[in-house]
Design a protein around this motif. Sequence first.
Motif, PDB file in Angstrom:
ATOM      1  N   SER A   1       0.818  -1.219   0.000  1.00 23.55           N
ATOM      2  CA  SER A   1       0.000   0.000   0.000  1.00 23.55           C
ATOM      3  C   SER A   1       0.848   1.265   0.000  1.00 23.55           C
ATOM      4  N   ARG A   2       2.027   1.205   0.610  1.00 19.61           N
ATOM      5  CA  ARG A   2       2.907   2.378   0.661  1.00 19.61           C
ATOM      6  C   ARG A   2       3.571   2.648  -0.686  1.00 19.61           C
ATOM      7  N   ALA A   3       3.751   1.598  -1.489  1.00 18.31           N
ATOM      8  CA  ALA A   3       4.439   1.747  -2.776  1.00 18.31           C
ATOM      9  C   ALA A   3       3.490   2.194  -3.889  1.00 18.31           C
ATOM     10  N   LEU A   4       2.215   1.878  -3.785  1.00 15.06           N
ATOM     11  CA  LEU A   4       1.291   2.107  -4.895  1.00 15.06           C
ATOM     12  C   LEU A   4       1.156   3.572  -5.303  1.00 15.06           C
ATOM     13  N   PRO A   5       1.021   4.528  -4.358  1.00 14.59           N
ATOM     14  CA  PRO A   5       0.879   5.926  -4.801  1.00 14.59           C
ATOM     15  C   PRO A   5       2.052   6.406  -5.657  1.00 14.59           C
ATOM     16  N   GLU A   6       3.261   5.986  -5.323  1.00 14.72           N
ATOM     17  CA  GLU A   6       4.429   6.387  -6.110  1.00 14.72           C
ATOM     18  C   GLU A   6       4.364   5.775  -7.506  1.00 14.72           C
ATOM     19  N   PHE A   7       3.950   4.506  -7.580  1.00 12.05           N
ATOM     20  CA  PHE A   7       3.824   3.856  -8.893  1.00 12.05           C
ATOM     21  C   PHE A   7       2.763   4.538  -9.739  1.00 12.05           C
ATOM     22  N   MET A   8       1.621   4.874  -9.134  1.00 10.00           N
ATOM     23  CA  MET A   8       0.540   5.520  -9.882  1.00 10.00           C
ATOM     24  C   MET A   8       0.952   6.896 -10.385  1.00 10.00           C
TER      25      MET A   8
END
Length: 311
Positions: free
Chosen positions: A108-115
């Motif tokens: 969940s912490r990585a997803l915003p950066e990927f998006m």
Amino acid sequence: MDLLSAMRVFVRVVELRSFTQAADDQGVSSSAVSKQVAMLEQHFKARLLHRTTRSLNVTDIGEAIYRQCKVVLEEVAGAENLVAEFQGEPRGLLRISSNMTFGQLVLSRALPEFMARYPDIRLEVTLDDRMPDMVREGYDLMIRIKGSQLPDSSLVARKLCDIPMFICATPQYLADQGVPDSVQALQGHNCLIFVHAENAHQWQLGAPGEAPQVATVSGDLRANNSVVVREALLAHRGIANLASFIIAPHVARGELVPVFPHAEPERLAAYAFYPNRESVTLKVSRFVDFFAGWLNEHLPQSLPPADKGAV
């Protein structure tokens, strides 16, 4: 009629054996699913499904049409991926399945950066500790924490990072019950078990160059979620063997301590699984590359030192 949309809906109805679940999967109403299937039946002038209040069955011709629809949709997806490859930018829906706690605390912490990096990719993330049928359930990518024994299947596995496991307890529990002086001494303690771990009842420790010591453990709590185990641990109920990402903040605050601080921890690993190496899509390869790099930067391989001001 949008024939491709109707095919997609029909395929999901057949695979999920449910109009309701297919509607949830496609983000539409059940009535919209029924309408799409009815339009497809009208197009082919054949009954594709037998539906009652209790069951849903595929007719013989429906089964044949399902297989052809799968081929058509895979060809269309391949063409879309080819365009994306030429344009150099991944796009479309990426469906990911992940372990529950790993997904909550790490993914969940990585997803915003990927998006933010890939704005043309839409994500659909499902957290579940069971092993899904990736092809039947329509996942592009599955992330799971495993030991040395990987699933015996046609899935491609790529290791993302090591996941060190630490046997730990609260200082109060160890003061009250004593500190075990060996792995075998754990058999005299209340050991809290995360049942989905491959090493659930077989905990091991080792030293560099030595064979690991293994103990069979048991206790008064077995749970299918590691956060449940962690909360019992923090309540001084016993000893647990948990991944570093679950306990690290509590170790830093002095709430938990490793029971064997000088021993080599057991290591599992986070893997990305996907169905086929030859046809892996750009969106999958970009996410796997991104997440492996993100984990290398953000997931430490050792426990943090305790805050000397912690109580």
